[in-house]
Design an enzyme around this catalytic site. Sequence first.
Site, mmCIF file in Angstrom:
data_model
loop_
_atom_site.group_PDB
_atom_site.id
_atom_site.type_symbol
_atom_site.label_atom_id
_atom_site.label_comp_id
_atom_site.label_asym_id
_atom_site.label_seq_id
_atom_site.Cartn_x
_atom_site.Cartn_y
_atom_site.Cartn_z
ATOM 1 C CG MET A 43 -1.999 -1.086 1.118
ATOM 2 S SD MET A 43 -3.540 -0.724 1.984
ATOM 3 C CE MET A 43 -2.959 -0.480 3.657
ATOM 4 C CG HIS A 50 7.042 -2.047 2.107
ATOM 5 N ND1 HIS A 50 6.897 -0.936 2.912
ATOM 6 C CD2 HIS A 50 5.854 -2.709 2.156
ATOM 7 C CE1 HIS A 50 5.674 -0.914 3.394
ATOM 8 N NE2 HIS A 50 5.027 -1.972 2.974
ATOM 9 C CD GLN A 74 -6.035 -3.786 2.694
ATOM 10 O OE1 GLN A 74 -6.035 -4.421 1.640
ATOM 11 N NE2 GLN A 74 -4.950 -3.670 3.457
#
Length: 320
Positions: A43, A50, A74
């Site tokens: 995201m 990440h 979500q």
Amino acid sequence: MLGATNLSDDSRAPLLIHSVADLRRWRRNALMAGKTVGMVPTMGALHDGHLNLVRRARTSCDLVVVCIYVNPSQFAPHEDLDQYPRTLQQDIALLGGSAKDAARQTDASATGCLADVVFAPSNESVYPDGITTVRKDQRGAFVEVLGLSHQMEGVTRPHFFRGVATIVTKLINLVQPDRVFFGQKDAQQCVVVRSLIRNLCLPVEMTVVETTREQDGLAMSSRNRYLTAEERQPAIALYKALRRAQTAYLEGERRRSALMELANAEISAAPNVSLEYLSLAHPRTLDELDNIGEDGAIISGAIRMPSARLIDNLLLGCEL
């Protein structure tokens, strides 16, 4: 139009793709060139956790696609969708870093960067019937993984894994990767996605990468930036609690009651920390365990602080 589809392009930045048509054109070229593709769904608001997923993908695949999309489905209406950090240009700059220390240096790397492509679609591309965080008003196709989504994170966020399963299915269909890469920090998500891939017969392999941590043990998260200076030290209470239980497990303790008592004591001693849940679950079924058996367990939890909600987990004698 897609600006560069040449897989031998030597530019120093990932190719940024917004449209589904351009992504499919790029993927078709990769297929025709015989290249394997790894996908890292995120995201955005990227941090070194990440980037470690991207590095792992680079060592395993010829080409790497990083998806950056803040997925509305979500989030619940009361959650931080609007406030969630969006740092696309900064993320692209991070992914444009040299892959020399992280990748196989062969002609498989299209850009010499950590990622070859950043796919940042619009809401309209991902949800053609529109999307709202109000579940009863949602239209279109959604995906649920039953039996693994209602416990742990699903208790306080019952909408969450429906949104995760839906967006992961969509991104796999869009990118058509050979391999997907997820972080251990979201352990329940990893179990849910494995089940999703298996039950929907998706032609993709999944790799789980160990949690990346700060020097003091705090699991890296995009939401860590919400923490104030005063909250930063107490924020490691959950990690310390899990580590205390893990140490007892390594010393031979297998009883839930004893492990949870140790973990709860650590969290209770931390200021401005509210425990949301602690779980000791089977690594495949996510059933809560009274005693840890030969399959091992996931010990996990969530805490709330004035500025952030944090999750973490450790693996006790098992893998995801």
